[in-house]
Design a protein around this motif. Structure first.
Motif, PDB file in Angstrom:
ATOM      1  N   HIS A   1      15.220   5.072  12.191  1.00 54.25           N
ATOM      2  CA  HIS A   1      16.556   4.647  11.779  1.00 54.25           C
ATOM      3  C   HIS A   1      16.564   3.237  11.204  1.00 54.25           C
ATOM      4  O   HIS A   1      17.592   2.732  10.800  1.00 54.25           O
ATOM      5  N   MET A   2      15.411   2.606  11.228  1.00 61.26           N
ATOM      6  CA  MET A   2      15.381   1.198  10.869  1.00 61.26           C
ATOM      7  C   MET A   2      14.900   0.937   9.450  1.00 61.26           C
ATOM      8  O   MET A   2      14.849  -0.206   9.018  1.00 61.26           O
ATOM      9  N   GLY A   3      14.522   1.989   8.772  1.00 61.77           N
ATOM     10  CA  GLY A   3      14.081   1.758   7.411  1.00 61.77           C
ATOM     11  C   GLY A   3      12.870   0.860   7.317  1.00 61.77           C
ATOM     12  O   GLY A   3      12.784   0.001   6.447  1.00 61.77           O
ATOM     13  N   LEU A   4      11.940   1.058   8.237  1.00 60.15           N
ATOM     14  CA  LEU A   4      10.698   0.276   8.179  1.00 60.15           C
ATOM     15  C   LEU A   4      10.032   0.492   6.826  1.00 60.15           C
ATOM     16  O   LEU A   4       9.550  -0.442   6.205  1.00 60.15           O
ATOM     17  N   VAL A   5       9.985   1.748   6.428  1.00 60.51           N
ATOM     18  CA  VAL A   5       9.504   2.060   5.087  1.00 60.51           C
ATOM     19  C   VAL A   5      10.729   2.163   4.180  1.00 60.51           C
ATOM     20  O   VAL A   5      11.652   2.915   4.473  1.00 60.51           O
TER      21      VAL A   5
ATOM     22  N   ASP B   1       0.836  -1.211   0.000  1.00 59.24           N
ATOM     23  CA  ASP B   1       0.000   0.000   0.000  1.00 59.24           C
ATOM     24  C   ASP B   1       0.863   1.250   0.000  1.00 59.24           C
ATOM     25  O   ASP B   1       0.500   2.270  -0.564  1.00 59.24           O
ATOM     26  N   ALA B   2       2.015   1.161   0.671  1.00 63.15           N
ATOM     27  CA  ALA B   2       2.888   2.333   0.766  1.00 63.15           C
ATOM     28  C   ALA B   2       3.634   2.567  -0.544  1.00 63.15           C
ATOM     29  O   ALA B   2       4.368   3.537  -0.679  1.00 63.15           O
ATOM     30  N   GLY B   3       3.467   1.652  -1.490  1.00 62.43           N
ATOM     31  CA  GLY B   3       4.055   1.893  -2.801  1.00 62.43           C
ATOM     32  C   GLY B   3       5.131   0.919  -3.231  1.00 62.43           C
ATOM     33  O   GLY B   3       5.726   1.073  -4.296  1.00 62.43           O
ATOM     34  N   ALA B   4       5.413  -0.099  -2.427  1.00 65.03           N
ATOM     35  CA  ALA B   4       6.416  -1.084  -2.823  1.00 65.03           C
ATOM     36  C   ALA B   4       5.920  -1.823  -4.065  1.00 65.03           C
ATOM     37  O   ALA B   4       4.737  -2.123  -4.191  1.00 65.03           O
TER      38      ALA B   4
END
Lengths: 209, 209
Positions: free
Chosen positions: A199-203, A145-148
Motif C-alpha cells: 500500500h506504500m508504493g515502494l515501487v 534497476d526497477a526501471g525508474a
DNA sequence: TGTACATCAGTGAACGCGCGTTCACTGATGTAC
DNA sequence: TGTACATCAGTGAACGCGCGTTCACTGATGTAC
C-alpha cells in the motif's frame, strides 16, 4: 598447575577493550533498553572500572556514536543480503523494505540509539546517506534497476526518500499492540510488513509488475 | 494600598496547578528538549516547589502521560481542521498527511514524548486509535470517502496503517539536514512533504484522480 | 640476554550534580453549627 | 455573622541514587642500549 593460572580470571590488560565495550553496550541495550545505557553500566557489563572507557572514548557521546555506527553497519549488511537474494529489481524493493523493518524489530533498542544519536546532530551518518554505497544509495539504485527513469533525478530522490520514510515509519509503529490483529489477519509479522508495503508504493506505480 | 497587595506575587493556592504544570512542561519541552523534561524542571518552570506536583500526579510517569495526552488532543484538532478544509476526499488524504507532518515538525519535542510514552506501554492511546472518532478513524473514513471499497475491511485497515506509518516516517526524517536540498528543489518544506506523499500511495492507486 | 625506562591501559576512590520521592509542616479554604 | 475544625494544596529540607568525569595511582608491555 602454575600459580598464575589460579589468577587466570582476566589479564590486567584487556586486549581489545574498545571492541568489548561496544559489545557490552549492545548487551545492555538488549536486556535493559536505551534508557539504561550509561557509561557506568557499559563498564560494569564489560567487567571493568568506570574510568576504563575513557582510554578508548573521549566521553559518553563518543561511545554512543560508536555503538550507533556499529548498528548502521549491521543494517547495511542486512540490506545488502536482502537485495542480493531478490530475483528481480521490483521484488528487491520489497525485500529491502522487509529486511529494514525486520532489522529494526529485532534490534529495537539499537535502532533507537542509531536514530537518537543521528537526530542529536540533525545529521544522518555517511553509512546511511552520503557514502557512494550507502544504504540510501542501495535503495535508489534498486529503483533505477526497477526501471525508474535515471534522468528524472529529483523524482528518484523523492521516491527513495518516500521508500525510506515509509519503512522507518512502519518499523517504529510495528511494535504497538494495536497492530496485532492485522498481523494475525495477514498470517504473521513478515506477511503484515509485505502487505503494508503493497500500500506504500515502494515501487512507483508505473513500474509495478 | 493594603499590606496583602505588597505580597501579591502569587497566592498560596494556585488555582489550577495541574493545568499550569502541563503548560510548564510544554515550555520546558520546547526550550530544552525532551531530555530536560524532569519533574523538578517542570515544577521550577511553574514556579512551585518540587513536591507540589505530587498533589496532582501520582508520579513522573503520570505527568508525562498527561503531557502526551495533551499532544494527541492537539494533533487530533490539527487533523480535523485539515480534513475540514479539503475540497475533496482524495485531496483530504494529502491534507491530512501534510498537517500531520507539520504538527510533528512544529512540536518536535512534544511529538517525541507522545510516541515515547506510547512505546513504553507498547500501546497507542485511545485518542489516536481506539476511540470511534480517533485520528486513525479519521484517516480510514477519509479513505472510504475517497472511494475505497468499505467491504474490503482488511485492505482498508492496511491502507490506513500504511498512510499513518508513512506520515510518521516522514515526520521523523524531515529534520535531517540531508533533505534540505530536496526541500529547496521542491520550493519549501510543505511542497517537499506533498511531493514525498505523491510517492507514498497515500491514496490507493486505483482511486487516485 | 639483561636492564632501565617511557608509555600504555588499567584501578578505585572521590567530586559534584540533578534527579524522583518522602516527610513533617503550614497557610488557605470551606463547612457545620 | 462567628467560630471551630477538617481538608486541601502548598513549602522546603532531606533521603538515597546513579550518573559523568577526574585524579593520582599502578601493573604490564615494549623498546633502546
Amino acid at each position: 598447575m602454575r600459580e598464575s593460572q589460579a589468577a587466570e580470571a582476566r589479564p590486567y590488560h584487556h586486549g581489545d577493550l574498545r571492541r568489548a565495550l561496544i559489545d557490552a553496550a549492545s548487551r545492555v541495550l538488549e536486556s535493559e533498553g536505551p534508557s539504561a545505557l550509561s557509561l557506568r553500566a557499559v563498564a560494569r557489563e564489560a567487567g571493568v572500572s568506570p574510568a576504563a572507557p575513557y582510554h578508548h572514548f573521549k566521553d559518553k557521546t563518543e561511545l554512543l556514536e560508536a555503538v550507533a555506527h556499529e548498528g548502521w553497519t549491521l543494517l547495511d549488511a542486512a540490506l545488502a543480503a536482502a537485495k542480493a537474494k531478490a530475483p528481480s529489481a521490483a521484488e528487491a524493493m520489497n525485500e529491502l523494505g522487509v529486511a529494514y523493518v525486520c532489522f529494526a524489530r529485532e534490534n529495537p533498542a539499537l535502532y533507537r540509539v542509531m536514530y537518537d544519536t543521528a537526530r542529536d546532530r540533525e545529521d544522518l551518518p555517511d553509512e546511511m546517506q552520503g557514502d557512494k554505497d550507502s544504504a540510501y544509495c542501495k535503495v535508489r539504485d534498486t529503483l533505477v534497476d526497477a526501471g525508474a527513469d535515471p534522468t528524472e533525478a529529483l523524482d528518484i530522490e523523492l521516491a527513495t526518500t518516500a521508500a525510506w520514510c515509509s519503512a522507518h515509519g512502519l518499523a517504529e509503529m510495528a511494535g504497538f499492540k494495536q497492530f496485532q490483529h492485522l498481523k494475525d489477519a495477514c498470517g504473521g509479522e513478515r506477511a503484515f510488513f509485505k502487505a503494508v508495503f503493497q500500500h506504500m508504493g515502494l515501487v512507483p506505480k508505473h513500474l509495478a509488475d
